[in-house]
Scaffold this motif. Structure first.
Motif, PDB file in Angstrom:
ATOM      1  N   LYS A   7      -0.467  -0.351   2.147  1.00 27.35           N
ATOM      2  CA  LYS A   7      -0.095  -0.948   3.420  1.00 27.35           C
ATOM      3  C   LYS A   7       0.869  -2.104   3.180  1.00 27.35           C
ATOM      4  CE  LYS A   7      -3.953   0.135   6.505  1.00 27.35           C
ATOM      5  NZ  LYS A   7      -4.839  -0.426   7.560  1.00 27.35           N
TER       6      LYS A   7
ATOM      7  N   GLU B 196      -8.748  -8.667  15.051  1.00 22.89           N
ATOM      8  CA  GLU B 196      -9.757  -7.642  15.345  1.00 22.89           C
ATOM      9  C   GLU B 196      -9.429  -6.927  16.654  1.00 22.89           C
ATOM     10  OE1 GLU B 196     -14.627  -7.210  15.908  1.00 22.89           O
ATOM     11  OE2 GLU B 196     -13.689  -9.193  15.711  1.00 22.89           O
TER      12      GLU B 196
ATOM     13  N   GLN C 189      -6.851  -4.388  16.134  1.00 19.23           N
ATOM     14  CA  GLN C 189      -7.220  -3.419  15.081  1.00 19.23           C
ATOM     15  C   GLN C 189      -6.286  -3.517  13.876  1.00 19.23           C
ATOM     16  OE1 GLN C 189      -8.033   0.583  16.793  1.00 19.23           O
ATOM     17  NE2 GLN C 189      -7.643  -0.404  18.768  1.00 19.23           N
TER      18      GLN C 189
ATOM     19  N   GLU D 286      -5.901  -4.995   9.947  1.00 19.57           N
ATOM     20  CA  GLU D 286      -6.674  -5.405   8.774  1.00 19.57           C
ATOM     21  C   GLU D 286      -6.253  -6.798   8.311  1.00 19.57           C
ATOM     22  OE1 GLU D 286      -7.462  -4.068   4.119  1.00 19.57           O
ATOM     23  OE2 GLU D 286      -6.311  -2.753   5.463  1.00 19.57           O
TER      24      GLU D 286
ATOM     25  N   VAL E 152      -1.773 -10.212   7.360  1.00 24.40           N
ATOM     26  CA  VAL E 152      -2.499  -8.969   7.618  1.00 24.40           C
ATOM     27  C   VAL E 152      -1.825  -7.835   6.853  1.00 24.40           C
ATOM     28  CG1 VAL E 152      -3.285  -9.691   9.909  1.00 24.40           C
ATOM     29  CG2 VAL E 152      -1.093  -8.500   9.669  1.00 24.40           C
TER      30      VAL E 152
ATOM     31  N   GLU F  47       0.275   1.590  14.766  1.00 32.45           N
ATOM     32  CA  GLU F  47      -0.214   0.386  14.086  1.00 32.45           C
ATOM     33  C   GLU F  47       0.892  -0.657  13.979  1.00 32.45           C
ATOM     34  OE1 GLU F  47      -2.354  -0.878   9.889  1.00 32.45           O
ATOM     35  OE2 GLU F  47      -2.998   0.926  10.952  1.00 32.45           O
TER      36      GLU F  47
END
Length: 487
Positions: free
Chosen positions: A350, A376, A379, A381, A403, A412
């Motif tokens: 990522k 959060e 969504q 990470e 992140v 995403e």
């Protein structure tokens, strides 16, 4: 396309065909920076030129001005805000051809250089004269002097030496009409004469013109340094401990405060090597890294006295020296073991992304809790928070709320930019700023009126003075390709 073809032909005739490319495969390298973007999409420039003098840059811009073609200055491509993405096509000027040091003035402690030289190369040359430019981003093998000016990025050593405004003495700028201007006050450190126009270029991201030369303040290279790391029960306690060091009169060279989650980023190499977790107490919620430089005796005393203050403030030394050395490697020396550090290892899965906020020191703990909730909610990470300090001799937070983003997942990526928007507005609500080292790029312009209000209109007027046809890096600062402005 006819105008582009005409422009490319005229540029080739003036600066030479070998400095001009229109091949699509060559354009890919100039399509993006390190900002999270859809891996399957790319915005390509129409032409790439690699000039080697200010005069050649001016000729390129004059032609672009005549045909109303966008011009995008490109340096190392290590930015994280989309600042070099040619979102409207046009001519990308690769500034790495402007890589000559023009003067090293040992007596006046200045260097005058073309801005395409990398920060690492500049310091390698300065070292031969016993000098050092302390602006020291982790991207220094690729990041250039021009990128440092245009992005106003952070440095490892900001708490002692400051940011670009503390170094930049004068610049040469090619405006959006192709005019060559020298801005600034030559080698003098202080002035009250006129407007400080050269400071307008700090963080301008190429929207006012192309910076081609700069004169910078440099320093004698320090003799030695010491590095320390301590864990604390809270971020607030770590900040208070750092304030006590400064209050005591100690000269702190660097100071970074990491949350517990971010600590894992720096202990990755230890786990890889030994197959176990380091001996970090469960109660540790923050980690403070500090360094000190100067003459050997002074550094030895400073290190001992600082350790005493930090321990009295509730700090506990990190026992594993390899963790401290690993952090220093990641921030300064960059002498990594291949595939053992978290940064290259993680990027295969990522991409690193961040909201880069300036938060008042009394509200950092509050901002951290909001960061966890906003990530959060979207969504995303969480990697963790790192508090850099970028103004001399004071706690001066420039914070990376980092992140991970899967750039193979377009949804995403979109959620990431929604995260950036929400984090940015949170910073303003806490009386901070939306960006402290990445810049507006093509990510904040859809909503940064939330920070600047009516002043944004005056910023547009300033741009119009330098760039009347809006050809200089359009699509940046005042608009966003990720956010739809609210009506």
């Amino acid at each position: 396309m006819l105008e582009i073809q005409k422009a490319a032909k005229e540029v080739s005739q003036i600066i030479g065909e070998e400095k001009v490319s229109t091949e699509k495969f060559h354009m890919m390298a100039y399509s993006r920076d390190w900002s999270p973007r859809d891996a399957k999409e790319a915005k390509l420039p129409d032409v790439v030129v690699v000039p080697s003098t200010t005069e050649e840059v001016a000729e390129v811009v004059k032609i672009a001005y005549k045909y109303k073609i966008p011009v995008i200055p490109f340096a190392g491509g290590t930015g994280m805000g989309g600042g070099v993405s040619p979102v409207k096509g046009g001519i990308t000027i690769d500034t790495k051809g402007l890589n000559k040091i023009l003067e090293i003035d040992r007596e006046n402690l200045t260097v005058t250089t073309q801005v395409g030289i990398t920060i690492l190369q500049l310091n390698q040359e300065l070292e031969k004269h016993g000098l050092w430019w302390p602006h020291d981003p982790e991207s220094k093998p690729a990041s250039t002097v021009g990128a440092a000016i245009s992005c106003d990025n952070d440095s490892t050593f900001g708490i002692k030496y400051g940011k670009l405004g503390d170094y930049l003495l004068n610049t040469v700028l090619v405006t959006g009409t192709g005019e060559i201007l020298r801005l600034g006050h030559r080698k003098a450190l202080c002035t009250s004469s006129g407007y400080k126009l050269h400071w307008l270029l700090i963080g301008a991201e190429g929207t006012l013109g192309v910076v081609t030369e700069a004169t910078l303040k440099v320093f004698p290279k320090p003799q030695t340094r010491a590095i320390e790391a301590m864990v604390f029960k809270s971020i607030k306690k770590a900040i208070n401990a750092l304030q006590k060091l400064l209050k005591a009169g100690l000269s702190v060279e660097s100071a970074h405060i990491n949350c517990k989650r971010r600590l894992g980023f720096y202990t990755h190499a230890y786990r890889e090597k030994y197959g176990k977790e380091p001996d970090i107490p469960d109660w540790a919620e923050a980690l403070l890294f500090v360094s000190f430089n100067g003459d050997e005796e002074v550094v030895k005393f400073t290190h001992q006295y600082a350790s005493k203050i930090l321990e009295e403030s509730g700090g506990q030394k990190v026992k594993e020296r390899e963790i401290i050395d690993g952090w220093w490697t990641s921030k300064h020396t960059l002498k990594f073991e291949p595939f053992k550090q978290k940064w290259p290892d993680s990027q295969r899965k990522k991409k690193f992304g961040a909201a880069d906020l300036g938060i008042p020191i009394g509200r950092i703990e509050e901002a951290y809790q909001k960061f966890l909730k906003i990530a959060e909610k979207n969504q995303i990470e969480i990697l963790g928070m790192c508090v850099y300090n970028e103004r001399p001799n004071r706690v001066s937070p420039s914070i990376s709320f980092a992140v991970f983003v899967d750039d193979t997942n377009p949804e995403e990526v979109k959620r990431f930019y929604k995260y950036v928007e929400e984090m940015s507005k949170m910073a303003i609500d806490l009386e901070g700023t939306m960006s402290s080292y990445i810049g507006d790029g093509d990510r904040l312009g859809g909503f940064n009126e939330y920070e600047h209000g009516e002043a944004l209109k005056y910023m547009r007027k300033v741009k119009e003075v330098f760039d009347p046809e809006n050809i200089m890096n359009p699509g940046k600062k005042f608009e966003s390709c990720w956010i739809t402005p609210e009506k």
